[in-house]
Write a protein that holds these residues in place. Structure first.
Motif, PDB file in Angstrom:
ATOM      1  N   LEU A  62       0.825  -1.220   0.000  1.00  0.00           N
ATOM      2  CA  LEU A  62       0.000   0.000   0.000  1.00  0.00           C
ATOM      3  C   LEU A  62       0.855   1.265   0.000  1.00  0.00           C
ATOM      4  CD1 LEU A  62      -2.865  -1.154   2.385  1.00  0.00           C
ATOM      5  CD2 LEU A  62      -2.952  -0.875  -0.097  1.00  0.00           C
ATOM      6  N   HIS A  63       1.988   1.265   0.729  1.00  0.00           N
ATOM      7  CA  HIS A  63       2.886   2.434   0.683  1.00  0.00           C
ATOM      8  C   HIS A  63       3.345   2.667  -0.754  1.00  0.00           C
ATOM      9  CE1 HIS A  63       3.230   3.406   4.873  1.00  0.00           C
ATOM     10  NE2 HIS A  63       3.728   2.239   5.210  1.00  0.00           N
ATOM     11  N   ALA A  64       3.778   1.569  -1.411  1.00  0.00           N
ATOM     12  CA  ALA A  64       4.299   1.694  -2.779  1.00  0.00           C
ATOM     13  C   ALA A  64       3.219   2.217  -3.721  1.00  0.00           C
ATOM     14  CB  ALA A  64       4.836   0.341  -3.254  1.00  0.00           C
ATOM     15  N   GLU A  65       1.979   1.753  -3.504  1.00  0.00           N
ATOM     16  CA  GLU A  65       0.877   2.199  -4.366  1.00  0.00           C
ATOM     17  C   GLU A  65       0.514   3.668  -4.123  1.00  0.00           C
ATOM     18  OE1 GLU A  65      -1.514  -2.013  -4.547  1.00  0.00           O
ATOM     19  OE2 GLU A  65      -2.621  -0.244  -3.878  1.00  0.00           O
ATOM     20  N   ASN A  66       0.625   4.108  -2.863  1.00  0.00           N
ATOM     21  CA  ASN A  66       0.042   5.413  -2.494  1.00  0.00           C
ATOM     22  C   ASN A  66       0.983   6.612  -2.488  1.00  0.00           C
ATOM     23  OD1 ASN A  66      -2.457   4.267  -2.071  1.00  0.00           O
ATOM     24  ND2 ASN A  66      -2.090   3.851   0.094  1.00  0.00           N
ATOM     25  N   TRP A  67       2.288   6.374  -2.308  1.00  0.00           N
ATOM     26  CA  TRP A  67       3.145   7.513  -1.969  1.00  0.00           C
ATOM     27  C   TRP A  67       3.145   8.613  -3.012  1.00  0.00           C
ATOM     28  CZ3 TRP A  67       7.447   9.625  -4.368  1.00  0.00           C
ATOM     29  CH2 TRP A  67       8.017   8.886  -5.393  1.00  0.00           C
ATOM     30  N   TYR A  68       3.108   8.231  -4.300  1.00  0.00           N
ATOM     31  CA  TYR A  68       3.256   9.272  -5.315  1.00  0.00           C
ATOM     32  C   TYR A  68       2.016  10.173  -5.359  1.00  0.00           C
ATOM     33  CZ  TYR A  68       4.718  11.757  -9.409  1.00  0.00           C
ATOM     34  OH  TYR A  68       5.075  12.764 -10.259  1.00  0.00           O
ATOM     35  N   ALA A  69       0.843   9.552  -5.222  1.00  0.00           N
ATOM     36  CA  ALA A  69      -0.398  10.355  -5.224  1.00  0.00           C
ATOM     37  C   ALA A  69      -0.427  11.272  -3.999  1.00  0.00           C
ATOM     38  CB  ALA A  69      -1.612   9.431  -5.222  1.00  0.00           C
ATOM     39  N   VAL A  70       0.062  10.787  -2.859  1.00  0.00           N
ATOM     40  CA  VAL A  70       0.083  11.591  -1.630  1.00  0.00           C
ATOM     41  C   VAL A  70       1.019  12.785  -1.835  1.00  0.00           C
ATOM     42  CG1 VAL A  70       0.741  11.571   0.817  1.00  0.00           C
ATOM     43  CG2 VAL A  70      -0.514   9.643  -0.133  1.00  0.00           C
ATOM     44  N   LEU A  71       2.181  12.533  -2.445  1.00  0.00           N
ATOM     45  CA  LEU A  71       3.133  13.621  -2.715  1.00  0.00           C
ATOM     46  C   LEU A  71       2.514  14.658  -3.660  1.00  0.00           C
ATOM     47  CD1 LEU A  71       5.983  14.920  -2.837  1.00  0.00           C
ATOM     48  CD2 LEU A  71       6.522  13.320  -4.677  1.00  0.00           C
ATOM     49  N   GLU A  72       1.906  14.171  -4.757  1.00  0.00           N
ATOM     50  CA  GLU A  72       1.301  15.100  -5.734  1.00  0.00           C
ATOM     51  C   GLU A  72       0.236  15.964  -5.092  1.00  0.00           C
ATOM     52  OE1 GLU A  72      -0.049  12.661  -9.047  1.00  0.00           O
ATOM     53  OE2 GLU A  72       1.361  13.802 -10.299  1.00  0.00           O
ATOM     54  N   ASN A  73      -0.529  15.347  -4.206  1.00  0.00           N
ATOM     55  CA  ASN A  73      -1.586  16.066  -3.500  1.00  0.00           C
ATOM     56  C   ASN A  73      -1.028  17.224  -2.673  1.00  0.00           C
ATOM     57  OD1 ASN A  73      -3.853  16.409  -1.617  1.00  0.00           O
ATOM     58  ND2 ASN A  73      -4.593  14.569  -2.695  1.00  0.00           N
ATOM     59  N   VAL A  74       0.071  16.959  -1.963  1.00  0.00           N
ATOM     60  CA  VAL A  74       0.684  17.985  -1.107  1.00  0.00           C
ATOM     61  C   VAL A  74       1.262  19.107  -1.982  1.00  0.00           C
ATOM     62  CG1 VAL A  74       2.624  18.427   0.465  1.00  0.00           C
ATOM     63  CG2 VAL A  74       1.131  16.452   0.830  1.00  0.00           C
ATOM     64  N   LEU A  75       1.950  18.716  -3.060  1.00  0.00           N
ATOM     65  CA  LEU A  75       2.560  19.738  -3.926  1.00  0.00           C
ATOM     66  C   LEU A  75       1.483  20.604  -4.566  1.00  0.00           C
ATOM     67  CD1 LEU A  75       5.375  17.598  -5.624  1.00  0.00           C
ATOM     68  CD2 LEU A  75       5.647  19.296  -3.804  1.00  0.00           C
ATOM     69  N   SER A  76       0.375  19.972  -4.950  1.00  0.00           N
ATOM     70  CA  SER A  76      -0.648  20.786  -5.604  1.00  0.00           C
ATOM     71  C   SER A  76      -1.384  21.658  -4.577  1.00  0.00           C
ATOM     72  CB  SER A  76      -1.577  19.910  -6.439  1.00  0.00           C
ATOM     73  OG  SER A  76      -2.745  19.632  -5.770  1.00  0.00           O
TER      74      SER A  76
END
Ligand code: KG4
Ligand code: ZN
Length: 339
Positions: A49-63
C-alpha cells in the motif's frame, strides 16, 4: 525554510510541507485500513500500500501548496525505527528526489519526530526547556528529559510491550479490530473504571521504566474466565484498563518530577496521547506540581504524520547544517536515537 517530509514507518503513508519547524503549509496522510481484519499491521500489505500510495500523496501535497519540488529547501524522511518494508518506500522515494533534484535530505528518527510534534502549529516560544516528555505509541513507551529540540536524555522505557500495543492487544482479545486505541477509549467512556482491579506494575521504587505485559496478561485471564462477552463487560474492562494505564503514567511522572523538580512542562506525545481521557486526567494531575501538560495541538498530530518529521528535520538542520546533504538514506528498522 520549507522542508518536504516523508513518513512511512508503519501503516500511514504521509507527506507534509513544513515551514520553519512549526507551520504546516500542506499535508496528506493515507491511513491503511486493510489491516483491521488481521488485528495488527501485516508488513507485506503495508509495503504494497505504501508503494501504491506515496506518489499520489506527494502530488496532492505539492498541488495543495502550489509548489514544485525545485522550489523547496530540503527533504526529510523517517529513517527508522519501524517496519523495514514500510520504511523502504519513504527512504527510497526521498533519496530518489534528493538525487534527481539535488536537494539536501535529512534522515530523522521516528521518535524524535514525535517529540517535535509538540511544535506543530505553535510558536517556538511556547515550548519551554527543560521539560519532561512522555512518548507513547504502538512501538514505544519512553520518558525523556529534554533540554533543546535536539538534545534529550532517556529516563525510562518499556521493558516489554509498548502501551499502544497493549491497547491494540486488548482490542484484539475483545474482537474490536485494529487499531485498538480509538475503539478501547470510546468503549471506556461507557464503562465503570472501577469494575476490575487490574495490576499496575511500577517496578523498583525509583524506576522510570514501564511494563505492560502483566496488565495485558491479567486482561487475557479475565476475558478467558468470562462465560459471556457482553457489551457491558467490554465497556467495563476497557474503562478499567485505561484507569490502570493512567495510574502507571501518574506514578512514573511523579517519580520523574521528584528527580527533575525544575521541569517546566510535561509533553505527552505519540499515538496514545490521542486519548482524551488520559489527556484530561494527566492535565489535572499535573496542576499540583505547577507543571503544564502540553499535547500536540491537534489530535491528528499525536499519531504518525509527516509534519512532525519535517519539524524535527528543521531543528536538526539548524543545529548541524552538515546533516542535510544530497544523499541516499538507508532504512534502519532498529535505528538508535542520538543527540
Ligand atoms: O504513534 P503511532 O501513530 O504509531 C507508532 O509509532 O506506533 O501510535 C499508534 C498507536 C496504536 O497502538 C494505537 O492503538 C494508539 O497509538 N492509539 C491510541 C489512541 N489512538 C491511537 N491509544 C489510546 N487511545 C487513543 N485514542
Ligand atoms: Zn509513531
Amino acid at each position: 525554510m520549507k522542508i518536504l517530509a516523508f513518513e512511512t514507518s508503519c501503516d500511514d503513508t504521509a507527506v507534509a510541507l513544513v515551514e520553519s519547524g512549526t507551520n504546516i503549509i500542506a499535508q496528506k496522510r493515507v491511513s491503511q485500513t486493510d489491516h483491521e481484519a488481521w488485528g495488527g499491521v501485516v508488513p507485506e500489505i503495508a509495503a504494497r500500500l505504501h508503494a501504491e500510495n506515496w506518489y499520489a500523496v506527494l502530488e496532492n501535497v505539492l498541488s495543495d501548496a502550489n509548489i514544485k519540488i525545485k522550489d523547496i529547501d530540503s527533504l526529510a524522511v523517517t529513517q527508522g525505527p519501524g517496519l523495514q518494508t514500510s520504511l523502504l518506500t519513504g527512504t527510497t522515494a526521498a533519496s530518489f528526489l534528493s538525487l534527481c533534484y539535488q536537494k539536501p535530505l535529512i534522515p530523522v528518527h521516528h521518535i524524535h519526530g514525535h517529540l517535535c510534534s509538540i511544535y506543530l502549529e505553535r510558536t517556538q516560544d511556547d515550548i519551554k526547556f527543560p521539560s519532561l516528555v512522555l512518548t507513547v505509541s504502538g512501538g514505544h513507551t519512553n520518558l525523556y528529559w529534554w533540554h533543546s529540540p535536539t538534545n534529550f536524555e532517556s529516563l525510562g522505557k518499556t521493558l516489554d510491550d509498548a502501551c499502544g500495543e497493549a491497547f491494540d492487544k486488548l482490542a484484539k482479545m475483545l474482537g474490536l479490530g485494529y487499531p485498538g486505541g480509538p475503539v478501547v477509549s470510546q468503549r471506556a467512556t461507557l464503562g465503570n473504571r472501577l469494575s476490575f482491579d487490574l495490576p499496575r506494575i511500577y517496578l523498583e521504587p525509583d524506576s522510570l521504566d514501564f511494563s505492560f505485559s502483566g496488565l495485558k496478561a491479567a486482561c487475557r485471564r479475565i476475558i478467558d474466565e468470562q462465560a459471556k462477552i457482553t457489551n457491558t463487560f467490554i465497556n467495563n474492562i476497557c474503562a478499567s484498563f485505561e484507569l490502570a494505564v493512567l495510574r502507571i503514567f501518574k506514578k512514573k511522572i511523579e517519580r520523574a518530577i521528584a528527580k527533575h523538580p525544575n521541569a517546566m512542562q510535561l509533553h505527552f506525545v505519540g499515538g496514545v496521547s490521542a486519548n482524551t481521557y488520559l489527556r484530561s486526567e494527566l492535565s489535572s494531575f499535573l496542576q499540583q506540581y505547577g507543571i503544564c501538560l502540553l499535547t500536540p495541538s491537534k489530535i491528528e498530530y499525536s499519531t504518525d504524520n509527516a509534519a512532525m518529521i519535517g519539524a524535527a528535520a528543521y531543528f536538526l538542520q539548524a543545529k548541524d547544517p552538515s546533516c542535510a546533504k544530497v544523499q541516499m538514506v538507508e532504512a534502519n528498522p532498529r535505528l538508535i536515537m542520538k543527540n
